[in-house]
Design a protein around this motif. Structure first.
Motif, PDB file in Angstrom:
ATOM      1  N   HIS A   2      18.538  20.218  -0.055  1.00  0.00           N
ATOM      2  CA  HIS A   2      17.892  20.983   1.001  1.00  0.00           C
ATOM      3  C   HIS A   2      17.569  20.111   2.208  1.00  0.00           C
ATOM      4  N   ALA A   3      17.277  20.778   3.301  1.00  0.00           N
ATOM      5  CA  ALA A   3      16.865  20.131   4.540  1.00  0.00           C
ATOM      6  C   ALA A   3      15.572  20.784   5.001  1.00  0.00           C
ATOM      7  N   ASN A  48      20.958  22.960   2.634  1.00  0.00           N
ATOM      8  CA  ASN A  48      21.729  22.170   3.605  1.00  0.00           C
ATOM      9  C   ASN A  48      22.867  22.979   4.200  1.00  0.00           C
ATOM     10  N   HIS A  49      23.651  23.571   3.323  1.00  0.00           N
ATOM     11  CA  HIS A  49      24.835  24.317   3.757  1.00  0.00           C
ATOM     12  C   HIS A  49      24.907  25.589   2.940  1.00  0.00           C
ATOM     13  N   TYR A  62      20.921  25.776   6.745  1.00  0.00           N
ATOM     14  CA  TYR A  62      20.432  24.851   7.765  1.00  0.00           C
ATOM     15  C   TYR A  62      21.510  24.580   8.805  1.00  0.00           C
TER      16      TYR A  62
END
Length: 69
Positions: free
Chosen positions: A43-44, A53-54, A57
């Motif tokens: 995660h971001a 993340n993808h 984000y």
């Protein structure tokens, strides 16, 4: 016992996870965009909120066109 960020409920230390400098229940640590449960390293963060993340984000905060293909 501390209260956890998303649900405001108390849990035992062994039931929680720390992420983004805050304490969470494992099932409460979800992507703000799609709602999927996040895993460590997957995660971001943006403005203190967790995102996958993808694609989440990358699509929301990455360069135009990134993560949209």
């Amino acid at each position: 016992m501390p209260k956890y960020l998303k649900c405001e409920k108390e849990v035992y230390f062994a039931e929680g996870v720390t992420c983004l400098g805050k304490d969470w229940h494992r099932p409460c640590l979800k992507c703000e965009k799609c709602g999927k449960t996040l895993t460590s390293g997957g995660h971001a963060e943006h403005e203190g909120k967790p995102y996958r993340n993808h694609p989440c984000y990358a699509a929301m905060f990455g360069p135009n066109g990134f993560g949209r293909g």
